[in-house]
Enzyme design. Structure first.
Site, PDB file in Angstrom:
ATOM      1  N   ASP A 346       8.564  51.322  21.350  1.00 58.37           N
ATOM      2  CA  ASP A 346       8.617  51.649  20.020  1.00 58.37           C
ATOM      3  C   ASP A 346       9.823  52.327  19.692  1.00 58.37           C
ATOM      4  O   ASP A 346      10.675  52.819  20.856  1.00 58.37           O
ATOM      5  CB  ASP A 346       7.483  52.168  19.080  1.00 58.37           C
ATOM      6  CG  ASP A 346       7.218  51.544  17.896  1.00 58.37           C
ATOM      7  OD1 ASP A 346       8.283  51.909  16.980  1.00 58.37           O
ATOM      8  OD2 ASP A 346       6.340  50.873  17.459  1.00 58.37           O
ATOM      9  N   HIS A 409      11.412  48.014  15.707  1.00 52.92           N
ATOM     10  CA  HIS A 409      10.728  49.066  16.393  1.00 52.92           C
ATOM     11  C   HIS A 409      11.220  49.172  17.857  1.00 52.92           C
ATOM     12  O   HIS A 409      10.485  49.103  18.734  1.00 52.92           O
ATOM     13  CB  HIS A 409       9.091  48.905  16.338  1.00 52.92           C
ATOM     14  CG  HIS A 409       8.466  49.305  14.917  1.00 52.92           C
ATOM     15  ND1 HIS A 409       8.242  50.297  14.801  1.00 52.92           N
ATOM     16  CD2 HIS A 409       7.930  48.334  14.136  1.00 52.92           C
ATOM     17  CE1 HIS A 409       7.680  50.568  13.489  1.00 52.92           C
ATOM     18  NE2 HIS A 409       7.561  49.302  13.135  1.00 52.92           N
ATOM     19  N   CYS A 422      23.150  45.033  16.458  1.00 53.36           N
ATOM     20  CA  CYS A 422      24.375  44.791  15.869  1.00 53.36           C
ATOM     21  C   CYS A 422      24.669  45.703  14.650  1.00 53.36           C
ATOM     22  O   CYS A 422      25.611  45.634  13.956  1.00 53.36           O
ATOM     23  CB  CYS A 422      24.772  43.262  15.593  1.00 53.36           C
ATOM     24  SG  CYS A 422      23.332  42.638  14.699  1.00 53.36           S
ATOM     25  N   ASP A 475       6.775  43.063  13.698  1.00 55.98           N
ATOM     26  CA  ASP A 475       6.354  43.678  12.435  1.00 55.98           C
ATOM     27  C   ASP A 475       7.652  44.612  11.764  1.00 55.98           C
ATOM     28  O   ASP A 475       8.445  45.222  12.828  1.00 55.98           O
ATOM     29  CB  ASP A 475       5.221  44.600  12.643  1.00 55.98           C
ATOM     30  CG  ASP A 475       5.334  45.765  13.573  1.00 55.98           C
ATOM     31  OD1 ASP A 475       5.718  45.363  14.933  1.00 55.98           O
ATOM     32  OD2 ASP A 475       5.133  46.893  13.176  1.00 55.98           O
ATOM     33  N   GLU A 476       7.643  44.868  10.582  1.00 50.45           N
ATOM     34  CA  GLU A 476       8.249  45.858  10.131  1.00 50.45           C
ATOM     35  C   GLU A 476       9.780  45.947  10.594  1.00 50.45           C
ATOM     36  O   GLU A 476      10.210  47.169  11.003  1.00 50.45           O
ATOM     37  CB  GLU A 476       7.633  47.220  10.196  1.00 50.45           C
ATOM     38  CG  GLU A 476       6.273  47.340   9.754  1.00 50.45           C
ATOM     39  CD  GLU A 476       5.809  48.809   9.448  1.00 50.45           C
ATOM     40  OE1 GLU A 476       5.062  48.932   8.589  1.00 50.45           O
ATOM     41  OE2 GLU A 476       5.973  49.454  10.711  1.00 50.45           O
ATOM     42  N   CYS A 491      25.756  36.991  13.669  1.00 47.15           N
ATOM     43  CA  CYS A 491      24.414  36.656  13.079  1.00 47.15           C
ATOM     44  C   CYS A 491      24.637  36.002  11.773  1.00 47.15           C
ATOM     45  O   CYS A 491      23.638  34.947  11.704  1.00 47.15           O
ATOM     46  CB  CYS A 491      23.840  37.928  12.634  1.00 47.15           C
ATOM     47  SG  CYS A 491      23.085  38.803  14.080  1.00 47.15           S
TER      48      CYS A 491
HETATM   49  C1  TNX Z   1       2.499  50.126  10.753  1.00 48.18           C
HETATM   50  S1  TNX Z   1       0.849  47.901  12.009  1.00 48.18           S
HETATM   51  C2  TNX Z   1       3.077  49.786  12.131  1.00 48.18           C
HETATM   52  C3  TNX Z   1       2.938  50.694  13.137  1.00 48.18           C
HETATM   53  C4  TNX Z   1       2.638  51.902  12.690  1.00 48.18           C
HETATM   54  C5  TNX Z   1       1.345  51.991  11.619  1.00 48.18           C
HETATM   55  C6  TNX Z   1       0.614  53.069  11.070  1.00 48.18           C
HETATM   56  C7  TNX Z   1       2.148  47.430  12.398  1.00 48.18           C
HETATM   57  C8  TNX Z   1       2.161  46.226  13.006  1.00 48.18           C
HETATM   58  N1  TNX Z   1       3.196  48.397  12.333  1.00 48.18           N
HETATM   59  O1  TNX Z   1       4.249  50.777  13.699  1.00 48.18           O
HETATM   60  O2  TNX Z   1       2.343  52.959  13.629  1.00 48.18           O
HETATM   61  O3  TNX Z   1       1.635  50.995  10.637  1.00 48.18           O
HETATM   62  O4  TNX Z   1      -0.449  52.938  10.763  1.00 48.18           O
END
Ligand code: TNX
Length: 690
Positions: A346, A409, A422, A475-476, A491
Site C-alpha cells: 500500500d 495505494h 506519471c 480501489d480509491e 495517458c
Molecule cells: C478504505 S476498503 C480502503 C483502505 C482503508 C480502509 C479503512 C478499501 C478497498 N480501501 O485503504 O484502509 O478504507 O477502513
C-alpha cells in the site's frame, strides 16, 4: 506544568533521546517526547474523551495517548493523578510496560485495561478499598510474576476481593465480574457457530473417551491428525483404547465442503464431500467439546451457503509478524473460514519479497509512524515464509489470497521506483506515506515499464502462492479519482486512442478507461496465461467486472450497485459492505478510540444482520454470490492482540452469515451460542468483548 527529568539514549528504536516525562496531561507533551518516553508521570485529572456520534478525532484522551503514543513506556506513575476508573482497554497489549502505580482514588478497572501487558512486574494500587475489576482486566498476564503492592492495612481486603486474589496465587487468573459473557451453563446445550444446516440432538451422550480406533483412508491423513489433536487437547486422550470406532470417509456426492456427522454412544462417523468436508465436520466436533469432553449425542448434516468465507488482514499500515499469521489461520478455521486475504502493499509499505526487485523491501518496508503513533513499523515476508504459510494454511483448508494494489495505494512502489508514476513529483520522489488516507500518485497506464514491473511482480507472486486467486486492489485511486492521469499527455493520448475520440482529452472524465486498460492487460496475464482468478475492489466507475474475475462490494451504500454490475456481467461477487464487514471500525463509540479518518462504528448485531444475498433472492445468490469477507485494515490496529479484539466476535457473526442457511439464523440464539465460544477463546488467551 511539564519537566524533562533526564534523557538516556535508546538504541532499539533509534528515535533519539528517551525521556522521563512529568505532566498534568499528555496533550502538553510533544509528540516526539511521548514517543521517546520510558517513564511517564501524570498528575492531572485524567481525561477520557467522550465522543459524540460522527466525531472521531480525539487528541485529548490521556489514556489513548498513553497506550498508543507512549509506545515505549516502561513505567507509568499515576499516584498524583485523579481518576475514578481505568477505562476498558486503557493499556491493552502494551508489551513494554513493567511498572504501574495507580492512585488512592481509583475505584474501578475496566475490562481488558491491562490485557497482555505481559512484561508487568509491579503494580502498585494506592486505593484502600480494592477497585472493582471487570472481565479480563489482567488477561494474558502471568499474575504470579507480578508483585502487587497495596496499602498495608488493605492487604486482606485485596486478597479476598474479586479480581485481585489471583495476584496472591489463590485462584487462577480467570474471568471476574464477567458481564454475562463466558459463563458456562450447567445444562450445556449444543452451541455451534456457524449454526449447521441441520442439527438433530439424539438421546444420550457421545463419550469420545471410549474410542479405540480410527478408520479412514490415506487421503484423510491430515484429518486423522486433526482428530487425534482434538481428542488429546479437548478430551485429554493420549491414546485410544476403548471399543468405540471413529470413521472418517468421503462421499463425493455431498457438496465439497459439506459433511454428515453422527456422534452417539462411543462411536463417531464423519462423512465429507472431500477432505475439506471431513475437516469441517471435525471443526464442528471440536466445538461440541468446548464445554466438556462428553457431549450430547448429535446427528448433523451441514454444508456452506457460500463458497468463500474470507478474512482480510493488512500488515502494511501496522506490521503483523509471520508467526502470528499462522495462529490467526488456526483460529479462523474453527469457524469454517476458508480464505485469508493478505493486503501486501500500500502507500505505507511494501511487505513481500520480490526477487527481481530487492529494492522494494529494502527501501519501502520500514518507516516511523502511523498517523500520530510515532513508532517504528517494519518488516516484510520472504517468499519462503509465504510458501510455508500456504502449506500450513492448507492443513486448515485455508487458501491464502495475496493482494498487490494497482493503480492507486501504490506509493511504496513509486517511492522505490519513481518512474512507475506519471504524477509530477517534488524533487522527483514521493515519500513513503505515514498517515491514513488516499494518495494521488498512481501507476502510469501508458508506460510499458509499468507493465514490465507488474508482470514481473505477478509472475513471482503466482509462483509463491499456489492458490487460485490473486487480488489486484483497484480501489480509491486518487482523490479526485484518477486525476493523476489528466495531466499526463501520453495517458491522454492513450485514452483518446482507446475511446476513438478526442472529446475528453485533458479531462478527468473517461480516465477510468485507462484503469480498465491496465486491468485488462494484467487480467490477461493472470487469467489467460497463469490460470488464476483475478479479484478486485469494485468501484462503480469500472461499470464492468471482467469475465473470470471476482469483484468485492465494499463501499458503504454502494452494495446494490456492485450487485447490479455482477448481474449485468454474469460475474462473481464477494460481499464485504463496510456497514457490516469492516472490523477495523470499532464496535461502539469510544471503544478503542483512535485518531483516524472518521470511522463509523459497526456493532455485532449489524455484522450479524448481513444477508449475503442483500435481499436479491436466489437467482443472484446462485449465479453471482461468491462469498463474504471481513476486513481488518490496520491503520488503528497496532498489535496482534488488537487484531483479534477487532476481529472477534464480529468474525463469528460473519462466519454464520456466510455459512448458515438464512432461516436458521437468529440473533438472540446466536448470542446464546456465542457465550461458550467466547469463554473458550478467553481460556486460550484471546480477548473478545461485546
Ligand atoms: C478504505 S476498503 C480502503 C483502505 C482503508 C480502509 C479503512 C478499501 C478497498 N480501501 O485503504 O484502509 O478504507 O477502513
Amino acid at each position: 506544568m511539564r519537566k524533562i527529568l533526564f534523557s538516556i539514549f535508546l538504541g532499539v528504536a533509534n528515535l533519539g533521546h528517551a525521556q522521563s516525562v512529568v505532566a498534568e496531561h499528555l496533550s502538553e507533551v510533544s509528540a516526539q517526547d511521548k514517543a521517546n518516553a520510558l517513564e511517564v508521570v501524570l498528575t492531572g485529572t485524567l481525561r477520557r474523551d467522550k465522543r459524540a456520534p460522527g466525531k472521531y478525532i480525539s487528541l485529548d484522551d490521556d489514556f489513548r495517548q498513553l497506550r498508543d503514543l507512549c509506545w515505549q513506556m516502561r513505567s507509568l506513575d499515576l499516584s498524583g493523578a485523579h481518576l475514578d476508573s481505568v477505562p476498558a482497554n486503557a493499556l491493552h497489549s502494551r508489551h513494554h510496560l513493567q511498572k504501574v502505580v495507580l492512585p488512592a482514588n481509583v475505584k474501578h478497572i475496566g475490562s481488558q485495561a491491562f490485557f497482555a501487558c505481559d512484561s508487568l512486574e509491579t503494580l502498585v494500587v494506592n486505593a484502600k478499598v480494592p477497585p472493582t475489576v471487570d472481565a479480563f482486566a489482567f488477561g494474558n498476564i502471568d499474575l504470579s510474576k507480578v508483585k502487587l503492592i497495596v496499602p498495608k492495612k488493605s492487604r486482606k481486603a485485596y486478597k479476598k476481593a474479586a479480581g485481585w486474589s489471583a495476584f496472591f496465587g489463590k485462584c487462577p487468573n480467570t474471568l471476574v465480574q464477567d458481564p454475562g459473557l463466558g459463563r458456562i451453563p450447567q445444562a450445556v446445550p449444543v452451541s455451534l457457530i456457524p449454526i449447521p444446516a441441520q442439527l438433530e440432538e439424539l438421546k444420550g451422550v457421545f463419550d469420545p473417551t471410549h474410542l479405540g480406533q480410527i478408520i479412514d483412508s490415506p487421503e484423510l491423513f491430515n484429518e486423522h491428525e486433526h482428530l487425534l489433536r482434538i481428542l488429546q487437547n479437548r478430551c485429554g486422550m493420549k491414546s485410544l483404547s476403548g471399543e468405540g470406532k471413529a470413521r472418517l470417509s468421503i462421499n463425493r456426492s455431498l457438496p465439497e465442503e459439506g459433511y454428515h456427522l453422527r456422534a452417539e454412544g462411543s462411536d463417531l462417523t464423519i462423512v465429507g464431500g472431500s477432505p475439506k468436508g471431513v475437516f469441517y465436520g471435525l471443526m464442528t466436533l471440536e466445538q461440541l467439546f468446548y464445554q466438556q469432553p462428553r457431549c450430547k449425542a448429535v446427528d448433523i448434516a451441514d454444508a456452506p451457503r457460500t463458497a468463500m468465507r474470507e478474512l482480510m488482514v493488512d500488515p502494511v499500515r501496522n506490521w503483523l509478524p509471520y508467526e502470528d499469521l499462522k495462529d490467526f489461520i488456526v483460529e479462523m478455521a474453527r469457524y469454517k473460514f476458508n480464505s485469508l486475504h493478505i493486503h501486501l502493499v500500500d502507500d505505507q509499505a511494501w511487505r513481500i519479497e520480490i526477487q527481481a526487485y530487492p529494492e522494494l523491501t529494502e527501501k519501502a518496508s520500514f518507516r516511523v509512524g502511523m498517523d500520530d503513533m510515532l513508532m517504528p513499523i517494519g518488516g516484510y515476508y520472504t517468499q519462503e515464509q509465504m510458501k510455508e504459510l500456504c502449506r500450513f494454511a492448507a492443513k486448515y483448508h485455508v487458501t491464502i489470497i495475496p493482494e498487490i494494489e494497482m493503480p492507486g495505494h501504490e506509493v511504496a512502489a513509486i517511492h522505490t521506483f519513481p518512474w512507475l508514476t506519471c504524477a509530477k513529483l517534488e524533487n522527483g520522489e514521493v515519500p513513503i506515506r505515514t498517515t491514513c488516507g488516499v494518495s494521488n500518485e498512481l501507476l502510469c497506464p501508458s508506460s510499458e515499464r509499468t507493465y514490465e514491473f507488474l508482470e514481473t511482480v505477478f509472475r513471482e507472486l503466482a509462483q509463491v502462492f499456489p492458490g487460485q486467486y490473486i487480488h489486484l486492489g483497484g480501489d480509491e485511486a486518487g482523490k479526485p479519482s484518477l486525476d493523476c492521469w489528466t495531466y499526463c499527455d501520453r495517458c491522454q493520448d492513450l485514452k483518446c486512442e482507446i475511446m476513438g475520440t478526442d472529446s475528453l482529452r485533458g479531462n478527468r472524465e473517461g480516465n477510468w478507461r485507462l484503469q480498465k486498460y491496465m486491468f485488462d492487460r494484467v487480467i490477461a496475464l493472470l487469467r489467460d496465461e497463469l490460470g488464476k482468478t483475478p479479484m478486485f475492489w469494485y468501484e462503480t466507475d469500472f461499470v464492468e467486472i471482467q469475465p473470470g474475475c471476482i469483484g468485492f462490494a465494499w463501499r458503504d451504500g454502494l452494495t446494490q450497485a456492485a450487485i447490479d454490475a455482477a448481474q449485468r456481467c454474469d460475474a462473481k461477487l464477494m460481499l464485504c459492505p463496510g456497514e457490516h464487514c469492516y472490523f477495523d471500525y470499532p464496535m461502539g463509540l469510544n471503544d478503542m478510540p483512535e485518531v483516524n479518518w472518521g470511522m463509523p462504528t459497526t456493532t455485532l448485531e449489524q455484522t450479524y444482520s448481513l444477508d449475503p444475498a442483500w435481499g436479491n433472492g436466489s437467482e443472484f445468490e446462485e449465479k453471482c454470490l461468491n462469498g463474504v469477507a471481513g476486513t481488518l485494515w490496520s491503520e488503528c490496529i497496532n498489535s496482534t492482540e488488537r487484531l483479534y479484539y477487532q476481529a472477534y466476535p464480529r468474525a463469528l457473526a460473519l462466519a454464520e452469515s456466510g455459512w448458515s442457511p438464512q432461516p436458521k439464523r437468529d440473533y438472540s440464539d446466536f448470542l446464546r451460542r456465542l457465550a461458550p465460544i467466547t469463554a473458550d477463546m478467553h481460556k486460550r488467551g484471546i480477548c473478545v468483548d461485546y
